[in-house]
Design a protein around this motif. Structure first.
Motif, PDB file in Angstrom:
ATOM      1  N   ARG A  42     106.158  83.068 -72.173  1.00  0.00           N
ATOM      2  CA  ARG A  42     105.887  82.381 -70.906  1.00  0.00           C
ATOM      3  C   ARG A  42     104.537  81.679 -70.927  1.00  0.00           C
ATOM      4  N   LEU A  43     103.629  82.113 -71.818  1.00  0.00           N
ATOM      5  CA  LEU A  43     102.295  81.515 -71.883  1.00  0.00           C
ATOM      6  C   LEU A  43     102.371  80.129 -72.522  1.00  0.00           C
ATOM      7  N   SER A  44     101.671  79.176 -71.921  1.00  0.00           N
ATOM      8  CA  SER A  44     101.631  77.823 -72.475  1.00  0.00           C
ATOM      9  C   SER A  44     100.303  77.600 -73.183  1.00  0.00           C
ATOM     10  N   ASP A  45     100.203  76.491 -73.942  1.00  0.00           N
ATOM     11  CA  ASP A  45      98.968  76.159 -74.647  1.00  0.00           C
ATOM     12  C   ASP A  45      98.047  75.290 -73.799  1.00  0.00           C
ATOM     13  N   ASP A  46      98.454  75.007 -72.592  1.00  0.00           N
ATOM     14  CA  ASP A  46      97.682  74.124 -71.709  1.00  0.00           C
ATOM     15  C   ASP A  46      96.468  74.860 -71.144  1.00  0.00           C
ATOM     16  N   SER A  47      95.376  74.135 -70.952  1.00  0.00           N
ATOM     17  CA  SER A  47      94.168  74.758 -70.396  1.00  0.00           C
ATOM     18  C   SER A  47      94.375  75.203 -68.950  1.00  0.00           C
ATOM     19  N   SER A  48      95.433  74.686 -68.313  1.00  0.00           N
ATOM     20  CA  SER A  48      95.728  75.101 -66.940  1.00  0.00           C
ATOM     21  C   SER A  48      96.554  76.382 -66.893  1.00  0.00           C
ATOM     22  N   GLU A  49      96.896  76.917 -68.065  1.00  0.00           N
ATOM     23  CA  GLU A  49      97.612  78.181 -68.135  1.00  0.00           C
ATOM     24  C   GLU A  49      96.861  79.233 -67.310  1.00  0.00           C
ATOM     25  N   PRO A  50      97.560  79.933 -66.406  1.00  0.00           N
ATOM     26  CA  PRO A  50      96.887  80.923 -65.547  1.00  0.00           C
ATOM     27  C   PRO A  50      96.053  81.952 -66.303  1.00  0.00           C
ATOM     28  N   LEU A  51      96.515  82.411 -67.465  1.00  0.00           N
ATOM     29  CA  LEU A  51      95.732  83.382 -68.209  1.00  0.00           C
ATOM     30  C   LEU A  51      94.388  82.791 -68.616  1.00  0.00           C
ATOM     31  N   ALA A  52      94.386  81.532 -69.100  1.00  0.00           N
ATOM     32  CA  ALA A  52      93.144  80.877 -69.501  1.00  0.00           C
ATOM     33  C   ALA A  52      92.221  80.711 -68.296  1.00  0.00           C
ATOM     34  N   ARG A  53      92.800  80.387 -67.145  1.00  0.00           N
ATOM     35  CA  ARG A  53      91.990  80.244 -65.923  1.00  0.00           C
ATOM     36  C   ARG A  53      91.407  81.583 -65.502  1.00  0.00           C
ATOM     37  N   ALA A  54      92.197  82.646 -65.649  1.00  0.00           N
ATOM     38  CA  ALA A  54      91.702  83.976 -65.295  1.00  0.00           C
ATOM     39  C   ALA A  54      90.548  84.385 -66.199  1.00  0.00           C
ATOM     40  N   VAL A  55      90.672  84.096 -67.501  1.00  0.00           N
ATOM     41  CA  VAL A  55      89.596  84.401 -68.443  1.00  0.00           C
ATOM     42  C   VAL A  55      88.340  83.628 -68.057  1.00  0.00           C
ATOM     43  N   HIS A  56      88.508  82.347 -67.716  1.00  0.00           N
ATOM     44  CA  HIS A  56      87.375  81.505 -67.322  1.00  0.00           C
ATOM     45  C   HIS A  56      86.672  82.073 -66.088  1.00  0.00           C
ATOM     46  N   LEU A  57      87.449  82.508 -65.094  1.00  0.00           N
ATOM     47  CA  LEU A  57      86.861  83.068 -63.873  1.00  0.00           C
ATOM     48  C   LEU A  57      86.100  84.354 -64.170  1.00  0.00           C
ATOM     49  N   THR A 155      93.608  82.936 -56.151  1.00  0.00           N
ATOM     50  CA  THR A 155      93.063  81.765 -56.830  1.00  0.00           C
ATOM     51  C   THR A 155      93.859  81.499 -58.103  1.00  0.00           C
ATOM     52  N   VAL A 156      94.193  82.592 -58.809  1.00  0.00           N
ATOM     53  CA  VAL A 156      95.017  82.523 -60.012  1.00  0.00           C
ATOM     54  C   VAL A 156      96.070  83.617 -59.923  1.00  0.00           C
ATOM     55  N   HIS A 157      97.317  83.238 -60.246  1.00  0.00           N
ATOM     56  CA  HIS A 157      98.398  84.224 -60.240  1.00  0.00           C
ATOM     57  C   HIS A 157      98.936  84.396 -61.653  1.00  0.00           C
ATOM     58  N   LEU A 158      98.937  85.641 -62.137  1.00  0.00           N
ATOM     59  CA  LEU A 158      99.524  85.959 -63.435  1.00  0.00           C
ATOM     60  C   LEU A 158     100.892  86.580 -63.194  1.00  0.00           C
ATOM     61  N   ASN A 159     101.930  85.861 -63.584  1.00  0.00           N
ATOM     62  CA  ASN A 159     103.297  86.331 -63.360  1.00  0.00           C
ATOM     63  C   ASN A 159     103.662  87.355 -64.438  1.00  0.00           C
ATOM     64  N   VAL A 160     103.892  88.603 -64.009  1.00  0.00           N
ATOM     65  CA  VAL A 160     104.265  89.677 -64.937  1.00  0.00           C
ATOM     66  C   VAL A 160     105.684  90.166 -64.640  1.00  0.00           C
TER      67      VAL A 160
END
Length: 342
Positions: A42-57, A155-160
């Motif tokens: 489900r994870l994408s390589d895009d910088s807008s990927e929620p996981l990447a945004r969560a790491v950034h935050l 702010t960011v939602h990680l779909n599990v």
């Protein structure tokens, strides 16, 4: 009451029962493995990927990661908070029900609030998340529903979300909690790498563990020093050296020059080899029978370095020196064992 009278315990457990248990175990593991694999895909390589945004935050967080959840999500949340804390991200767990009765004071505007709920509709979380948001803290939600109330507030939602639970009734949180835990681990590992977190940093968070002891214990912490160091001058008799070995109880003695630099070593093993040759060694000085250029380790090196030297050269003792080559200690393999370095 006998075991067979207890209605909660089967009177027998047949071969067929055993086969079914094993098959259900396999199915459970497969369902949970599939759930984690689905998260990966489900994870994408895009910088807008929620996981990447969560790491950034979380990287930009000036406060702490505050993890919250209730029931099974709470148990998973506690583990995620502990993993984050031990890998370089200051964090704590806050029970949402207790938060509504005063513990919300632990949250500051500089924190990142991680809310965990499979449904995304947990009442206890929905009662406090809007308040946390008004305080200025960033919200990361981990739910199984992109359209849930909690996902909308975040702010960011990680779909599990998972397709089904491993429970045969599809009710007990099993695959969903495994997926949430795995996502928490993925978040922690991504943060660990982004922070440049190293083994030494991990050891400082785990001083009581085996890794902590290996990476934080130095030779100077475990060596014998002062009067406990067995040492003699090269002109003393072998008999006098043997008395020094006996007094200090290290099965060896260092031989030092006038500046206390080690120039030799004599061990119990050396004595046995002399006896086997049948020589009259009473006339020898220690300089006649010592091993010159003994193995040494610097007092500021890690104790695990001393272990490696002992293993490499198959010896049980090491002399310890400072930066100027002065003898400052002696180390026996038993000292390292007592310190639990090995």
């Amino acid at each position: 009451m006998s075991v067979t009278d207890d209605k909660s315990t089967p009177a027998s457990f047949s071969t067929e029962d055993a086969r079914r248990a094993i098959e259900l175990a396999r199915q459970t593991l497969q369902i949970e493995a599939d759930a984690i694999l689905a998260l990966k895909n489900r994870l994408s390589d895009d910088s807008s990927e929620p996981l990447a945004r969560a790491v950034h935050l979380l990287l930009g967080c000036k406060g702490r990661a505050v993890v919250s959840g209730i029931g099974k999500s709470g148990h998973i949340g506690r583990k995620i908070a502990a993993t984050l804390a031990s890998t370089g991200t200051p964090s704590l767990f806050m029970h949402p029900a207790e938060a509504a009765h005063g513990d919300l004071g632990m949250v500051t505007p500089n924190d990142v609030f991680i809310a965990i709920s499979n449904s995304g509709e947990t009442a206890e979380l929905l009662a406090i998340v809007p308040i946390v948001k008004r305080m200025g803290a960033v919200i990361i939600a981990m739910t199984g529903n992109d359209e849930s109330s909690l996902a909308e507030l975040a702010t960011v939602h990680l779909n599990v979300g998972v397709d089904k639970e491993a429970c045969t009734l599809n009710l007990a949180p099993t695959a969903s909690t495994t997926a949430t835990l795995a996502m928490g681990d993925a978040l922690a590992v991504s943060l660990l790498d982004a922070r440049g977190f190293m083994e030494e940093d991990f050891a400082r968070s785990h001083p009581g563990g085996a890794l902590g002891r290996r990476l934080l214990t130095h030779v100077r912490d475990v060596m014998r020093s002062g009067d406990a160091i067995p040492a003699v001058r090269p002109d003393v008799s072998l008999s006098a050296a043997l008395m020094e070995i006996t007094r200090k109880g290290m099965a060896m003695t260092a031989v030092v020059d006038e500046h206390f630099h080690p120039i030799g070593v004599f061990t119990d093993g050396d004595l046995r080899r002399l006896l086997e040759r049948g020589q009259d060694f009473s006339r020898f000085s220690i300089a006649d029978v010592m091993h010159a250029n003994p193995r040494t380790v610097n007092q500021d090196q890690l104790a695990v370095d001393a272990v490696q030297l002992m293993e490499e050269f198959r010896i049980n003792q090491l002399l310890v020196t400072d930066a100027q080559g002065v003898l400052t200690g002696a180390l026996h393999i038993h000292d390292l064992t007592r310190a639990k370095v090995i």
